[in-house]
Design an enzyme around this catalytic site. Structure first.
Site, mmCIF file in Angstrom:
data_model
loop_
_atom_site.group_PDB
_atom_site.id
_atom_site.type_symbol
_atom_site.label_atom_id
_atom_site.label_comp_id
_atom_site.label_asym_id
_atom_site.label_seq_id
_atom_site.Cartn_x
_atom_site.Cartn_y
_atom_site.Cartn_z
ATOM 1 C CG HIS A 260 23.880 3.432 10.725
ATOM 2 N ND1 HIS A 260 24.623 3.937 9.691
ATOM 3 C CD2 HIS A 260 22.590 3.625 10.378
ATOM 4 C CE1 HIS A 260 23.821 4.417 8.767
ATOM 5 N NE2 HIS A 260 22.570 4.239 9.165
ATOM 6 C CG ASN B 69 -2.299 0.582 0.873
ATOM 7 O OD1 ASN B 69 -2.392 1.564 0.151
ATOM 8 N ND2 ASN B 69 -3.358 -0.003 1.424
#
Length: 187
Positions: free
Chosen positions: A116, A86
């Site tokens: 990270h 969607n």
């Protein structure tokens, strides 16, 4: 011995620098294709399918991705058959994102393969890494859910709206919350 490229490091799940010319160029290529896709006419099914096939690594039969769709590279995304995604979904595909058949994905879902390091010096050096995301067949993911790097969601799972999936979900599980917890089996 030849030093590996940043792309090779990225695809191997190692620390890499995403700001080099090769990866920057590939992200720009994806952004150009996404701009065309996101501006396409809603009744241009053939044109949209062509753009998805050019952008993504694999596309099953009858994909339905509502604009605006966003990703980093595209080529690391593999969609099964009959996937519905969607509006306003974001896939950070620095590692493979593999989705089985018959996916139902509500608006604003985010799949983050990118991550990270927690070490400050490595982070400041601009290095990151990625872990694959795998989503089985017959999965429904509610609006605004976030799936974190390295997560596998088993076949037949339902993830509640707003959930943050931090760990693998076994098949036929209903998971909700932040962090997402399995609240019951669906078998």
């Amino acid at each position: 011995m030849t030093e590996r490229s940043e792309k090779q490091k990225m695809l191997a799940g190692e620390l890499y620098n995403a700001m080099g010319p090769e990866l920057t160029g590939e992200r720009q290529r994806a952004q150009r294709l996404l701009a065309r896709y996101n501006a396409s006419e809603p009744d241009d099914a053939a044109g949209r399918l062509g753009l998805l096939r050019e952008l993504l690594g694999a596309v099953g039969d009858t994909p339905d991705i509502q604009p605006r769709f966003h990703c980093d590279y595209g080529y690391n995304i593999r969609l099964g058959h009959r996937c519905f995604i969607n509006y306003n979904c974001v896939f950070l595909d620095c590692a493979p994102i593999e989705i089985g058949d018959d996916l139902q994905m509500a608006p604003a879902v985010q799949l983050y393969a990118a991550t990270h390091p927690l070490d400050r010096a490595t982070l400041i050096a601009g290095l990151e890494y990625a872990r694959p995301i795998r989503i089985g067949s017959g999965v429904w993911i509610g609006g605004g859910a976030i799936v974190l790097p390295g997560v596998t969601i088993g076949d037949g799972c339902v993830v509640g709206a707003g959930s943050v999936v931090t760990h693998d979900l076994p098949p036929l599980s209903l998971a909700v919350g932040n962090p997402a917890r399995i609240v019951r089996s669906l078998d």
